[in-house]
Design a protein around this motif. Sequence first.
Motif, short mmCIF file in Angstrom:
data_model
loop_
_atom_site.label_atom_id
_atom_site.label_comp_id
_atom_site.label_asym_id
_atom_site.label_seq_id
_atom_site.Cartn_x
_atom_site.Cartn_y
_atom_site.Cartn_z
N LEU A 179 35.83 68.24 33.94
CA LEU A 179 34.85 69.15 33.34
C LEU A 179 33.42 68.82 33.77
N LEU A 180 33.12 67.54 33.84
CA LEU A 180 31.77 67.11 34.21
C LEU A 180 31.58 66.99 35.71
N ARG A 181 32.70 67.12 36.44
CA ARG A 181 32.67 66.93 37.89
C ARG A 181 32.06 65.56 38.24
N ALA A 182 32.48 64.59 37.44
CA ALA A 182 31.93 63.24 37.60
C ALA A 182 32.59 62.53 38.77
N SER A 183 31.81 61.76 39.47
CA SER A 183 32.34 60.94 40.55
C SER A 183 33.07 59.73 39.98
N LEU A 184 34.18 59.38 40.61
CA LEU A 184 34.96 58.22 40.18
C LEU A 184 34.73 57.02 41.08
N ARG A 185 33.72 57.11 41.94
CA ARG A 185 33.41 56.00 42.84
C ARG A 185 32.81 54.83 42.07
N ILE A 186 33.13 53.64 42.54
CA ILE A 186 32.57 52.41 41.96
C ILE A 186 31.37 52.00 42.81
N PRO A 187 30.21 51.79 42.19
CA PRO A 187 29.02 51.41 42.96
C PRO A 187 29.24 50.10 43.71
N PRO A 188 28.54 49.89 44.82
CA PRO A 188 28.67 48.64 45.57
C PRO A 188 28.38 47.42 44.70
N GLY A 189 29.20 46.40 44.84
CA GLY A 189 29.01 45.18 44.08
C GLY A 189 29.55 45.20 42.66
N GLN A 190 30.13 46.33 42.24
CA GLN A 190 30.63 46.45 40.87
C GLN A 190 32.15 46.31 40.77
N GLY A 191 32.82 46.17 41.91
CA GLY A 191 34.28 46.11 41.89
C GLY A 191 34.83 44.91 41.14
N ARG A 192 34.32 43.72 41.48
CA ARG A 192 34.85 42.51 40.85
C ARG A 192 34.58 42.46 39.33
N PRO A 193 33.34 42.70 38.87
CA PRO A 193 33.14 42.68 37.42
C PRO A 193 33.94 43.76 36.70
N LEU A 194 34.19 44.91 37.36
CA LEU A 194 34.98 45.96 36.72
C LEU A 194 36.44 45.53 36.59
N ILE A 195 36.96 44.84 37.63
CA ILE A 195 38.32 44.32 37.54
C ILE A 195 38.41 43.27 36.42
N ALA A 196 37.41 42.40 36.35
CA ALA A 196 37.39 41.39 35.29
C ALA A 196 37.34 42.04 33.92
N PHE A 197 36.55 43.11 33.79
CA PHE A 197 36.45 43.81 32.50
C PHE A 197 37.79 44.43 32.11
N GLY A 198 38.47 45.06 33.06
CA GLY A 198 39.75 45.68 32.75
C GLY A 198 40.81 44.66 32.36
N LEU A 199 40.89 43.57 33.11
CA LEU A 199 41.91 42.55 32.82
C LEU A 199 41.65 41.85 31.49
N THR A 200 40.39 41.49 31.24
CA THR A 200 40.09 40.82 29.98
C THR A 200 40.28 41.76 28.80
N SER A 201 39.98 43.04 28.97
CA SER A 201 40.21 44.01 27.90
C SER A 201 41.68 44.10 27.55
N ALA A 202 42.54 44.00 28.57
CA ALA A 202 43.98 44.05 28.32
C ALA A 202 44.49 42.77 27.68
N LEU A 203 44.01 41.63 28.17
CA LEU A 203 44.56 40.34 27.74
C LEU A 203 44.05 39.90 26.37
N VAL A 204 42.82 40.30 26.02
CA VAL A 204 42.28 39.83 24.74
C VAL A 204 43.12 40.36 23.57
N GLY A 205 43.48 41.64 23.63
CA GLY A 205 44.31 42.19 22.56
C GLY A 205 45.71 41.59 22.56
N SER A 206 46.25 41.34 23.74
CA SER A 206 47.59 40.78 23.83
C SER A 206 47.64 39.37 23.25
N ALA A 207 46.64 38.54 23.58
CA ALA A 207 46.61 37.18 23.06
C ALA A 207 46.43 37.17 21.55
N TYR A 208 45.54 38.02 21.06
CA TYR A 208 45.27 38.07 19.62
C TYR A 208 46.50 38.56 18.87
#
Length: 300
Positions: free
Chosen positions: A62-91
Amino acid sequence: MIAGPDSAARQQGIALALASAAAFGSNIIGAQLAGQAGLSGPLLVFYRVFIMLALVGVAAALLRASLRIPPGQGRPLIAFGLTSALVGSAYLSSVAFVPVSVAAVVFYTFPVLIVLAEPLLTPARFSPDRLVIALVAFLGVALVVGPGLDGLDLRGLALAMAASVLAAAQFFAAGACARTPLVPKLLWSHLLILPVTIIILWLVGGFLPPQAIAVAPLAFALATGTYLLGFLLQVMALARVAPGAAALAFCAEPVFSVAIAAVVLGERLGPVQYAGGALVVGAIMANVILEQKRAQPAPA
């Protein structure tokens, strides 16, 4: 004194963090009601990830938003996704070995960890006053939750502590990928969360078809809707305010949970819980005042 753009962003970030804490506090009540109806925590996580991905896909179209990841943001975004998944699982796994109250108190050490690690991982200086505020907030959380000392198991304590460390890492990762727009951040993080939830659900053997949601549709809607709102507000908050300030605001989450449980489920609160809630509220107010002082420009 008129607040500048940086000050306004910080205030918006803290307000969004408090709103996210309220949503996550409500989420616990929905998850509890769904669990009583036979819908397990991992099952809720599994289906809410799919719903988030569907909603983000519709929003992107609807917003015609780009799904591209800005340069240099790939690693922190991967870390954010993995920690978001694991924190709930561990708790979630920790409560299989220790009482929920004990797990909650151990888990909510993460604001203190963030305040201690912030000078090492970000340009922010160490702030003794913020550490005091974090310790007061943690004491308030301990009083609100009221941990029991029976049934302690090292495995449960280790998992709860791992969840605390992962939550701290999640906040720093979210801050590091602040330049990633909201839509791709939600999409790619949940695409990383999905396989983790599938593995966990496979290990616990609790998969049920979508028809199973019909046994508790209102509880499922509450648990899912409050998670989606809470996660969205959390991402927006951490793009505007430093991890330390945001983490202190999230100490309000168990206070919201206990207050909502008292209203919705009829649970009774004691004087100690009221005192703990007052400490958390006081710590959050002190944190807001501290952030306002930090945002004020130095006199000429």
